[in-house]
Design a protein around this motif. Structure first.
Motif, PDB file in Angstrom:
ATOM      1  N   ARG A 127       0.841  -1.195   0.000  1.00  0.00           N
ATOM      2  CA  ARG A 127       0.000   0.000   0.000  1.00  0.00           C
ATOM      3  C   ARG A 127       0.883   1.256   0.000  1.00  0.00           C
ATOM      4  O   ARG A 127       0.605   2.229  -0.679  1.00  0.00           O
ATOM      5  N   GLN A 128       1.986   1.186   0.778  1.00  0.00           N
ATOM      6  CA  GLN A 128       2.931   2.312   0.802  1.00  0.00           C
ATOM      7  C   GLN A 128       3.507   2.557  -0.583  1.00  0.00           C
ATOM      8  O   GLN A 128       3.514   3.682  -1.076  1.00  0.00           O
TER       9      GLN A 128
ATOM     10  N   ALA B 252       0.885   3.922  -2.906  1.00  0.00           N
ATOM     11  CA  ALA B 252       0.518   5.314  -2.626  1.00  0.00           C
ATOM     12  C   ALA B 252       1.604   6.271  -3.125  1.00  0.00           C
ATOM     13  O   ALA B 252       1.312   7.270  -3.784  1.00  0.00           O
TER      14      ALA B 252
ATOM     15  N   MET C  97       1.464   8.967  -6.303  1.00  0.00           N
ATOM     16  CA  MET C  97       1.783  10.392  -6.163  1.00  0.00           C
ATOM     17  C   MET C  97       2.829  10.813  -7.191  1.00  0.00           C
ATOM     18  O   MET C  97       2.730  11.879  -7.786  1.00  0.00           O
TER      19      MET C  97
ATOM     20  N   ARG D 239       1.170  11.228 -10.488  1.00  0.00           N
ATOM     21  CA  ARG D 239       0.293  12.402 -10.545  1.00  0.00           C
ATOM     22  C   ARG D 239       1.099  13.674 -10.743  1.00  0.00           C
ATOM     23  O   ARG D 239       0.602  14.662 -11.268  1.00  0.00           O
ATOM     24  N   SER D 240       2.356  13.667 -10.285  1.00  0.00           N
ATOM     25  CA  SER D 240       3.161  14.882 -10.451  1.00  0.00           C
ATOM     26  C   SER D 240       3.940  14.864 -11.772  1.00  0.00           C
ATOM     27  O   SER D 240       4.661  15.808 -12.078  1.00  0.00           O
TER      28      SER D 240
ATOM     29  N   GLN E  16      10.885  17.767  -1.205  1.00  0.00           N
ATOM     30  CA  GLN E  16       9.996  18.122  -0.097  1.00  0.00           C
ATOM     31  C   GLN E  16       9.005  16.989   0.166  1.00  0.00           C
ATOM     32  O   GLN E  16       8.794  16.582   1.313  1.00  0.00           O
ATOM     33  N   GLU E  17       8.418  16.474  -0.924  1.00  0.00           N
ATOM     34  CA  GLU E  17       7.447  15.385  -0.766  1.00  0.00           C
ATOM     35  C   GLU E  17       8.089  14.158  -0.128  1.00  0.00           C
ATOM     36  O   GLU E  17       7.529  13.550   0.785  1.00  0.00           O
TER      37      GLU E  17
ATOM     38  N   THR F 108       8.859  14.761   3.501  1.00  0.00           N
ATOM     39  CA  THR F 108       7.618  14.768   4.288  1.00  0.00           C
ATOM     40  C   THR F 108       7.103  13.344   4.490  1.00  0.00           C
ATOM     41  O   THR F 108       6.738  12.958   5.616  1.00  0.00           O
ATOM     42  N   LEU F 109       7.073  12.588   3.399  1.00  0.00           N
ATOM     43  CA  LEU F 109       6.572  11.203   3.502  1.00  0.00           C
ATOM     44  C   LEU F 109       7.448  10.378   4.440  1.00  0.00           C
ATOM     45  O   LEU F 109       6.952   9.578   5.238  1.00  0.00           O
ATOM     46  N   ARG F 110       8.775  10.578   4.336  1.00  0.00           N
ATOM     47  CA  ARG F 110       9.680   9.853   5.242  1.00  0.00           C
ATOM     48  C   ARG F 110       9.407  10.250   6.686  1.00  0.00           C
ATOM     49  O   ARG F 110       9.389   9.410   7.589  1.00  0.00           O
TER      50      ARG F 110
ATOM     51  N   LEU G 188       6.624  11.276   7.938  1.00  0.00           N
ATOM     52  CA  LEU G 188       5.337  10.708   8.369  1.00  0.00           C
ATOM     53  C   LEU G 188       5.423   9.204   8.629  1.00  0.00           C
ATOM     54  O   LEU G 188       4.472   8.630   9.150  1.00  0.00           O
TER      55      LEU G 188
ATOM     56  N   PHE H 224       6.805   6.792   6.133  1.00  0.00           N
ATOM     57  CA  PHE H 224       6.958   5.926   4.962  1.00  0.00           C
ATOM     58  C   PHE H 224       8.390   5.406   4.905  1.00  0.00           C
ATOM     59  O   PHE H 224       9.338   6.166   5.149  1.00  0.00           O
ATOM     60  N   GLY H 225       8.536   4.134   4.589  1.00  0.00           N
ATOM     61  CA  GLY H 225       9.853   3.498   4.625  1.00  0.00           C
ATOM     62  C   GLY H 225      10.660   3.773   3.375  1.00  0.00           C
ATOM     63  O   GLY H 225      10.142   4.234   2.357  1.00  0.00           O
TER      64      GLY H 225
END
Lengths: 230, 396
Positions: B5-6, B9, B13, B16-17, B292-293, B296-298, B300, B302-303
């Motif tokens: 799932r990670q 997701a 993303m 999408r970018s 930045q993304e 941020t994900l790290r 939060l 995310f591995g």
């Protein structure tokens, strides 16, 4: 009250070029559950470094960091990622929302690290957005929201997984006075009504006034610790 | 499950970018499309050549040449040898007991290509009177069969399409003789369609030669080959080599197909190195743009595996798109195009064949593209994974 965060004789050094610079010099600190702590101090005093250590974003050079019962200074990088996902909600100065995602998708991001069903994730996202007063902007992307609204989305993202500790790095640093006050009111409400423990780094004395405890750092040492009556 | 799932997701993303990074992403797509198009189209030559050579010859036909000859060009069989070969066991015979074979000779004619007037060597093959029984696949598609004892030739379909002066009624002048084109033949797309055919005795007579270069014999069955070979080897008066016809043509084309394949892989390889660097550059800038993304994900939780996989997935998808475009371009522009060798392909003379962009070749091209994508994405992916989160957040 019980200690949620305990730092014992924590030092942190960085190597810059050939020089080793010690940013924190043997810090001892205890943060109780339900406290709203404002970390203040001049630039370079080590407050962001201290925040990163408490949030598990960085490891100390020496000393112990105990948060929510875990010695996080002993965790590996991978374990630390999992630990952050379980215990920490982040609020950044520049919101750090993912620009390609809508507000609700941004808020859902931390829940993707849990085993919750899609329906349950959606329900929690809805609750979090309602809590920050942005339920009606759920389908908007960050660039369609004002700075204050973006920070509210970031707060919703920080609380959606019900973390043990909220860490805020200059949460009002990029906002005008009115928006800053709204954000601080929201954080204070979360602290008082939801009993959320908050550690916030700020330069702004007005923002610090919302906290229940003010801690000053200077040149890597704690200099002043003030508690306010609720 | 959580890991998938990670990865899903973070990858979603990334994609999408992508519109925000369309120009740098196009560099990878176009670069890899170019590599695959060149690789596939050059390999299509060797595939086409192999395909042509594999349809040439039959398992139940054998070629007899002088001992030690690697090709018909270096072989010579005198009339006495031909008479002894005729008595070989295992040769198919008609109801009168006459062997079905063709003693053959050939020489080179110089003809001009229709496309660029280039002078190219083409085989003029002399054959025996039982040609149509030895080679039943030969069909006259225009005009008629040549007559013995007169300077008449029939021309293969491919040669007819490629060279000037080979229409029925045209006269080919060579070494003082005037060869009249009386027909056009096809042989199911095999190598003979690139040559001209006449009567062997007439060719010998005009060239004032008495010997032949090879004997092609129709066997009783494919399994009669060993009997035929053994019977000729056992004859002390004969010093000959016997090979199956199909094997002979496969061997003759081997050198050329190897050269083409080597060229394809060397050129493709050099281009691929360039494409890997383009992919590296693009994916590094993709990681930089998303610093930045990622940070941020790290933060939060995310591995790093999710980060590595998502960057690799993006590189792979871009490479895949490039690979498919390249393979389709090669197929659209080159599949079925007729090309010819310059002069002799081994002992075969000038050879005309179709480029063949086969599905296998297209898959090979796409596999190359994927390898380029993975190599180009790997280091940027590791960079994304090893990003010190606290430092990256501060740099934002």
């Amino acid at each position: 009250m019980t200690a949620l965060v305990t730092l014992r004789n924590v030092t942190k050094s960085y190597v810059r070029g050939k020089q080793k610079v010690e940013v924190l010099h043997g810090v001892d600190l205890t943060i109780e559950t339900g406290e709203f702590l404002a970390l203040m101090g001049p630039s370079g005093s080590g407050k962001t470094t201290l925040l990163n250590l408490v949030a598990g974003l960085d490891q100390p050079t020496s000393g112990e960091v105990l948060v929510a019962g875990d010695r996080i200074d002993q965790l590996s990088r991978g374990s630390l990622s999992d630990w952050r996902a379980r215990h920490i909600g982040f609020i950044f100065q520049f919101y750090n929302l993912l620009p390609v995602l809508t507000a609700e998708a941004n808020v859902e991001v931390p829940l993707l690290l849990t085993n919750l069903s899609k329906a349950e994730r959606r329900r929690r996202v809805q609750v979090a957005l309602e809590l920050v007063g942005l339920a009606e902007r759920a389908r908007h992307k960050p660039n369609e929201l004002s700075g204050g609204q973006q920070q509210r989305v970031a707060i919703a993202r920080a609380i959606v997984s019900d973390p043990t500790l909220l860490v805020c790095d200059e949460p009002t640093g990029d906002l005008d006075r009115q928006n800053a006050e709204e954000i601080m009111n929201l954080l204070q409400a979360l602290n008082r009504s939801q009993n959320k423990t908050i550690v916030m780094v700020t330069h702004d004395p007005k923002a610090a006034e919302y906290a229940s405890r003010e801690l000053h750092l200077d040149k890597g040492l704690l200099t002043n610790d003030t508690r306010r009556a609720a | 499950m959580k890991m998938f799932r990670q990865i899903g997701a973070v990858t979603a993303m990334n994609f999408r970018s992508l519109p925000q990074r369309v120009s740098t992403s196009l560099v990878v797509v176009i670069g890899i499309a170019g590599v695959v198009a060149v690789l596939v189209s050059v390999l299509a030559m060797s595939t086409g050549l192999i395909r042509t050579m594999e349809t040439t010859g039959r398992e139940d036909r054998a070629i007899v040449m002088r001992n030690g000859s690697v090709a018909e060009t270096s072989s010579a069989l005198d009339r006495n040898s031909v008479r002894l070969i005729v008595d070989g066991a295992g040769i198919k015979r008609d109801e009168k007991g006459e062997p079905i074979l063709s003693a053959e000779n050939f020489r080179i004619l110089m003809l001009h290509k229709k496309a660029d007037d280039a002078e190219i060597s083409v085989i003029l093959r002399g054959v025996g009177p039982r040609l149509l029984e030895v080679r039943p696949e030969l069909k006259i598609v225009e005009g008629r069969m040549f007559q013995p004892a007169v300077a008449e030739v029939i021309v293969g379909k491919s040669a007819h399409a490629q060279f000037k002066g080979l229409n029925v009624g045209d006269v080919v002048r060579s070494r003082g003789a005037n060869w009249t084109v009386v027909g056009v033949f096809e042989t199911a797309g095999d190598a003979h369609e690139s040559s001209l055919i006449t009567d062997a005795e007439t060719l010998n007579s005009i060239d004032q030669r008495g010997a032949f270069q090879s004997v092609t014999a129709l066997l009783e069955s494919p399994s009669a080959f060993q009997t035929f070979k053994d019977s000729l080897s056992a004859n002390p008066a004969l010093a000959v080599d016997v090979v199956r016809e199909r094997e002979y043509y496969r061997q003759q084309s081997k050198t050329m197909t190897t050269i083409i394949s080597v060229i394809a892989y060397v050129v493709g390889g050099i281009m691929a190195v360039g494409a890997v660097f383009a992919a590296l550059n693009t994916m590094y800038s993709a990681v930089s743009a998303r610093l930045q993304e990622i940070a941020t994900l790290r933060a939060l939780g995310f591995g790093s595996t999710a980060m590595v996989m998502s960057v690799l997935a993006e590189a792979l998808v871009l490479a895949l798109i490039g690979g498919v475009i390249g393979a389709l371009l090669a197929w659209a522009f080159f599949n079925g195009n007729t090309v010819s060798t310059l002069g002799g392909a081994g002992g075969l003379g000038q050879l005309v064949f179709e480029l063949s962009v086969s599905p296998q070749l297209m898959i090979l091209g796409v596999v190359w593209a994927c390898v380029i994508g993975v190599l180009g994405g790997l280091f940027p992916a590791l960079r994304a994974a090893r990003l010190p989160v606290a430092m990256a957040l501060r740099a934002v």
